[in-house]
Design a protein around this motif. Structure first.
Motif, short mmCIF file in Angstrom:
data_model
loop_
_atom_site.label_atom_id
_atom_site.label_comp_id
_atom_site.label_asym_id
_atom_site.label_seq_id
_atom_site.Cartn_x
_atom_site.Cartn_y
_atom_site.Cartn_z
N ASP A 102 23.43 22.51 -5.42
CA ASP A 102 22.78 22.83 -4.15
C ASP A 102 22.82 21.67 -3.16
N GLU A 103 22.87 20.45 -3.67
CA GLU A 103 22.89 19.30 -2.78
C GLU A 103 24.19 19.22 -1.96
N ASN A 104 25.21 19.97 -2.40
CA ASN A 104 26.49 19.95 -1.70
C ASN A 104 26.65 21.10 -0.70
N THR A 105 25.61 21.91 -0.58
CA THR A 105 25.71 23.11 0.27
C THR A 105 26.14 22.78 1.68
N TRP A 106 25.65 21.66 2.22
CA TRP A 106 25.94 21.30 3.62
C TRP A 106 27.43 21.09 3.88
N ASP A 109 31.24 24.55 4.83
CA ASP A 109 31.26 25.24 6.12
C ASP A 109 32.70 25.28 6.64
#
Length: 218
Positions: A102-106, A109
């Motif tokens: 989840d920490e890599n979600t950003w 894109d």
């Protein structure tokens, strides 16, 4: 629709089976020969051995003609590279990527070529919904826009369907079983398949709801 899925783990294999069942031309890529061998013959997909984060492998797998690319490996760095190559080098119209951490979600894109990012904790239905969001030609997975729904149900020791062949289950009209997941592996939903506790079923229906599916199996 031409679909390329990188990553033949449990999630990638499940998505491949469901999309193939709806009449799409699916190619599944993975560097693990043993994993591909275990899937060979189970459902109608093309299997390609190789690391999907390498442009040459994606090229050999037909990325240039893919209308949808799904990056479904267990490594975020690989999924990002696959997505970037698919979008920038092969001009894939739609790219969907799995986010394991989840920490890599950003990162997931359009800068990395990702049209839709799906958390690893999300159910398979979420990934398929994202994958088919722009795919009007998918016959079985038109989802709510055409009154088609995806419903999951699990077989337990108390389920009335436990121990019975799938073909003996009376399904609501307009409903079919797309896949049976057993011990983390997709299994072809043949009429003679004996349902066992722990099996998870993914059904496609244009008329039935969760309660009707529950009644049929539970």
């Amino acid at each position: 629709m031409n679909v390329l899925i990188a990553g033949a783990g449990t999630l990638g294999a499940q998505v491949a089976q469901v999309l193939a069942a709806s009449g799409n031309a699916v190619t599944l890529v993975d560097p693990d020969e043993a994993r591909l061998d275990a899937l060979r013959g189970r459902f109608d997909v093309r299997l390609v051995s190789g690391d999907g984060s390498e442009a040459a492998v994606l090229d050999r797998a037909g990325a240039a003609h893919a209308e949808l690319v799904v990056a479904a490996t267990g490594r975020d760095e690989d999924n990002l590279v696959i997505s970037l190559l698919a979008k920038r080098r092969f001009a894939a119209p739609r790219v969907v990527a799995r986010v394991n951490d989840d920490e890599n979600t950003w990162l997931f894109d359009q800068r990395w070529g990702v049209d839709s990012a799906v958390p690893a904790a999300a159910p398979i239905v979420s990934l398929i919904e994202e994958a088919t969001g722009a795919a009007d030609t998918v016959a079985l997975l038109r989802l709510s826009s055409a009154g088609v729904g995806l419903i999951e149900t699990a077989i337990t020791a108390e389920s009335k369907a436990a121990g019975r062949p799938l073909g003996d289950i009376t399904l609501p009209e307009g409903t079919l079983v797309a896949t049976v997941v057993r011990q983390g592996e997709p299994t072809a939903p043949s009429p003679g398949l004996l349902l066992r506790p722990g099996d998870e079923l993914l059904l496609v229906s244009h008329s039935a709801g969760e309660q009707e599916i529950h009644t049929a199996f539970q």
